[in-house]
Design a protein around this motif. Sequence first.
Motif, PDB file in Angstrom:
ATOM      1  N   ALA A 176       0.848  -1.192   0.000  1.00 33.07           N
ATOM      2  CA  ALA A 176       0.000   0.000   0.000  1.00 33.07           C
ATOM      3  C   ALA A 176       0.881   1.238   0.000  1.00 33.07           C
ATOM      4  O   ALA A 176       1.953   1.258   0.607  1.00 33.07           O
ATOM      5  N   ASN A 177       0.417   2.261  -0.699  1.00 32.78           N
ATOM      6  CA  ASN A 177       1.026   3.574  -0.524  1.00 32.78           C
ATOM      7  C   ASN A 177      -0.063   4.528  -0.054  1.00 32.78           C
ATOM      8  O   ASN A 177      -1.247   4.231  -0.133  1.00 32.78           O
ATOM      9  N   THR A 178       0.346   5.632   0.490  1.00 30.00           N
ATOM     10  CA  THR A 178      -0.632   6.564   1.032  1.00 30.00           C
ATOM     11  C   THR A 178      -0.012   7.950   1.131  1.00 30.00           C
ATOM     12  O   THR A 178       1.046   8.214   0.533  1.00 30.00           O
ATOM     13  N   GLY A 218      -3.707  13.134  16.864  1.00 29.86           N
ATOM     14  CA  GLY A 218      -3.531  11.774  16.368  1.00 29.86           C
ATOM     15  C   GLY A 218      -3.372  11.768  14.857  1.00 29.86           C
ATOM     16  O   GLY A 218      -3.355  12.815  14.201  1.00 29.86           O
ATOM     17  N   VAL A 219      -3.243  10.568  14.317  1.00 28.12           N
ATOM     18  CA  VAL A 219      -3.022  10.404  12.881  1.00 28.12           C
ATOM     19  C   VAL A 219      -4.357  10.260  12.171  1.00 28.12           C
ATOM     20  O   VAL A 219      -5.187   9.433  12.548  1.00 28.12           O
ATOM     21  N   ALA A 220      -4.567  11.054  11.131  1.00 29.18           N
ATOM     22  CA  ALA A 220      -5.803  10.960  10.353  1.00 29.18           C
ATOM     23  C   ALA A 220      -5.778   9.717   9.478  1.00 29.18           C
ATOM     24  O   ALA A 220      -4.719   9.337   8.966  1.00 29.18           O
ATOM     25  N   PRO A 221      -6.918   9.070   9.269  1.00 28.41           N
ATOM     26  CA  PRO A 221      -6.969   7.987   8.284  1.00 28.41           C
ATOM     27  C   PRO A 221      -6.667   8.563   6.901  1.00 28.41           C
ATOM     28  O   PRO A 221      -7.205   9.605   6.526  1.00 28.41           O
ATOM     29  N   THR A 222      -5.785   7.910   6.187  1.00 26.35           N
ATOM     30  CA  THR A 222      -5.458   8.337   4.829  1.00 26.35           C
ATOM     31  C   THR A 222      -5.910   7.254   3.851  1.00 26.35           C
ATOM     32  O   THR A 222      -5.979   6.078   4.210  1.00 26.35           O
ATOM     33  N   ALA A 239      13.228  -2.569   9.588  1.00 29.21           N
ATOM     34  CA  ALA A 239      14.536  -3.046  10.049  1.00 29.21           C
ATOM     35  C   ALA A 239      15.617  -2.748   9.015  1.00 29.21           C
ATOM     36  O   ALA A 239      16.765  -2.462   9.352  1.00 29.21           O
ATOM     37  N   ASP A 240      15.228  -2.784   7.742  1.00 29.72           N
ATOM     38  CA  ASP A 240      16.170  -2.524   6.656  1.00 29.72           C
ATOM     39  C   ASP A 240      16.291  -1.035   6.355  1.00 29.72           C
ATOM     40  O   ASP A 240      17.370  -0.546   6.011  1.00 29.72           O
ATOM     41  N   GLN A 241      15.148  -0.294   6.507  1.00 31.23           N
ATOM     42  CA  GLN A 241      15.136   1.128   6.174  1.00 31.23           C
ATOM     43  C   GLN A 241      14.321   1.876   7.237  1.00 31.23           C
ATOM     44  O   GLN A 241      13.128   2.114   7.063  1.00 31.23           O
ATOM     45  N   ALA A 242      14.969   2.243   8.313  1.00 31.07           N
ATOM     46  CA  ALA A 242      14.289   2.836   9.461  1.00 31.07           C
ATOM     47  C   ALA A 242      13.592   4.142   9.108  1.00 31.07           C
ATOM     48  O   ALA A 242      12.598   4.514   9.746  1.00 31.07           O
ATOM     49  N   GLU A 243      14.080   4.851   8.086  1.00 30.13           N
ATOM     50  CA  GLU A 243      13.480   6.136   7.720  1.00 30.13           C
ATOM     51  C   GLU A 243      12.061   5.990   7.171  1.00 30.13           C
ATOM     52  O   GLU A 243      11.328   6.981   7.045  1.00 30.13           O
ATOM     53  N   LEU A 244      11.641   4.771   6.866  1.00 30.22           N
ATOM     54  CA  LEU A 244      10.291   4.548   6.338  1.00 30.22           C
ATOM     55  C   LEU A 244       9.252   4.337   7.438  1.00 30.22           C
ATOM     56  O   LEU A 244       8.073   4.145   7.147  1.00 30.22           O
ATOM     57  N   GLU A 245       9.665   4.398   8.693  1.00 34.27           N
ATOM     58  CA  GLU A 245       8.726   4.156   9.789  1.00 34.27           C
ATOM     59  C   GLU A 245       7.519   5.091   9.778  1.00 34.27           C
ATOM     60  O   GLU A 245       6.390   4.647  10.020  1.00 34.27           O
ATOM     61  N   PRO A 246       7.675   6.405   9.476  1.00 33.42           N
ATOM     62  CA  PRO A 246       6.473   7.252   9.411  1.00 33.42           C
ATOM     63  C   PRO A 246       5.468   6.772   8.377  1.00 33.42           C
ATOM     64  O   PRO A 246       4.258   6.922   8.563  1.00 33.42           O
ATOM     65  N   TRP A 247       5.952   6.206   7.296  1.00 32.46           N
ATOM     66  CA  TRP A 247       5.048   5.705   6.262  1.00 32.46           C
ATOM     67  C   TRP A 247       4.356   4.426   6.703  1.00 32.46           C
ATOM     68  O   TRP A 247       3.193   4.187   6.365  1.00 32.46           O
ATOM     69  N   VAL A 248       5.053   3.599   7.460  1.00 31.55           N
ATOM     70  CA  VAL A 248       4.418   2.404   8.020  1.00 31.55           C
ATOM     71  C   VAL A 248       3.295   2.811   8.964  1.00 31.55           C
ATOM     72  O   VAL A 248       2.191   2.251   8.934  1.00 31.55           O
ATOM     73  N   ALA A 292       1.593   5.563   8.842  1.00 27.48           N
ATOM     74  CA  ALA A 292       0.495   6.114   8.035  1.00 27.48           C
ATOM     75  C   ALA A 292      -0.350   5.003   7.431  1.00 27.48           C
ATOM     76  O   ALA A 292      -1.583   5.056   7.440  1.00 27.48           O
ATOM     77  N   VAL A 293       0.305   3.977   6.916  1.00 26.43           N
ATOM     78  CA  VAL A 293      -0.424   2.863   6.294  1.00 26.43           C
ATOM     79  C   VAL A 293      -1.225   2.092   7.337  1.00 26.43           C
ATOM     80  O   VAL A 293      -2.336   1.620   7.062  1.00 26.43           O
ATOM     81  N   ARG A 294      -0.691   1.966   8.527  1.00 31.86           N
ATOM     82  CA  ARG A 294      -1.429   1.251   9.574  1.00 31.86           C
ATOM     83  C   ARG A 294      -2.713   1.986   9.958  1.00 31.86           C
ATOM     84  O   ARG A 294      -3.648   1.377  10.470  1.00 31.86           O
ATOM     85  N   ASN A 295      -2.748   3.285   9.717  1.00 30.11           N
ATOM     86  CA  ASN A 295      -3.945   4.073  10.011  1.00 30.11           C
ATOM     87  C   ASN A 295      -4.779   4.350   8.766  1.00 30.11           C
ATOM     88  O   ASN A 295      -5.782   5.056   8.841  1.00 30.11           O
ATOM     89  N   ALA A 296      -4.370   3.815   7.635  1.00 26.29           N
ATOM     90  CA  ALA A 296      -5.023   4.137   6.370  1.00 26.29           C
ATOM     91  C   ALA A 296      -6.339   3.375   6.205  1.00 26.29           C
ATOM     92  O   ALA A 296      -6.653   2.447   6.959  1.00 26.29           O
ATOM     93  N   LYS A 297      -7.087   3.793   5.183  1.00 28.18           N
ATOM     94  CA  LYS A 297      -8.412   3.243   4.952  1.00 28.18           C
ATOM     95  C   LYS A 297      -8.658   3.127   3.455  1.00 28.18           C
ATOM     96  O   LYS A 297      -8.312   4.033   2.691  1.00 28.18           O
TER      97      LYS A 297
END
Length: 418
Positions: free
Chosen positions: A149-151, A293-297, A354-363, A365-370
Amino acid sequence: MKRPESPLRTAATFAAVAVCAATAACSSSSDDAGTTESSDTYTWWDPYPQHDDTSEWAQRVAACGDEAGVTIERTAYDTTALTNQALLSAQEGTAPDIILLDNPAVSTLADTGMLTTMDEFGLDTTAMDENLLAAGVVDGEAYGVPIGANTLAIYYNQDILADAGVDPAAITDWASLTAALESVTAAGHKGITFAGIGTEEGSFQFLPWFWGAGADLRQLDSPEAVEALELWTGWLDEEYAPNSVITNSQNTVWEEFLTGTFAFAENGTWQVNSAAEADFPTGVIALPARDGGVAPTPTGGEFITAPVQNDTGRYEVTTQIVECMTTPEGLVETATTFAYYIPPTQEGQEALVADQAELEPWVDAVRNAKGRTSDDLGTDYPLISEALWTAVQNALSGAMSADEALQQAQADADAATS
């Protein structure tokens, strides 16, 4: 998926198929691209014509066929042509074994009866994040699984925020974001740019604010929806956002941000590499909900689907191919191939971070996505979305107030979906 495209209403799509069939302009594939006569050959369609047979993506697909002991015949179409061709193949009885679909199109094809459910297909979906799987669920049945997923989130220019004395970590709700916009514009910089264009991209970019206010797509004129649209119109009134947002596509937004004059830009996961190569330091924060909090995206990205086959014995090998593509390692490989799709499973997400820690904000976001078609909107979604983006256009242009625009949108959506 870099540019979300809305699925077409079934009748309209079949009409488009007829045009494609008459002109032969929608696909370069041969007429028998969807046949599955050979037990050693499995057919695969995807929306990635930019990845030719020598690409890492094509090699991954072929390797999963090798692992299952068969040859995969891959055909690539652009997103809209793929949906049209899939519907045509259902009519002709030439559906491929596997189709990767832009997630809002899953309900369109499921509505025709051409897709198997994952239960019928025999694929275990329990490891998939429920919020991501939901984009492919119709009437309680999953008709596909996401390959990633992307968001959306907010990119920021670190130099501008530093000059204006803004701490990005302090931006946690609408009030703090608006305060940050006031500070950066007071310091002589431009504030925020986003895509308010009158297409699906406009709805895609507005939905985090709409959902973040607590609004529901079945009630476009709710007080919460009005508040979200007034946030955007208020930013234009205060000159925190430029008038160009009315016609901005997501690509245009990014071009504006890369000039280095904007503090913030709403954009997607697909710009991670470009942001890293910008002429100024950048960062990312989650899109905030109204009260924190994080908005659903909205989720972008493709689903693997399995069209109905006359020979149901083919499903066993097809399942092996799909499982090969959706292992944790396979999902991470997909993530990096498409720079970046976030894996739809917790195990895959953890491996990616674990491989690319800088992507954590995107993870996050996706966990809150819809999913855009979640809440059983199905094939009603594109009709509701068109009413919504029209309301955004009317309000941003000043043709109507936010309240008037959304009242009209609800009336239009009711008429279109009844």
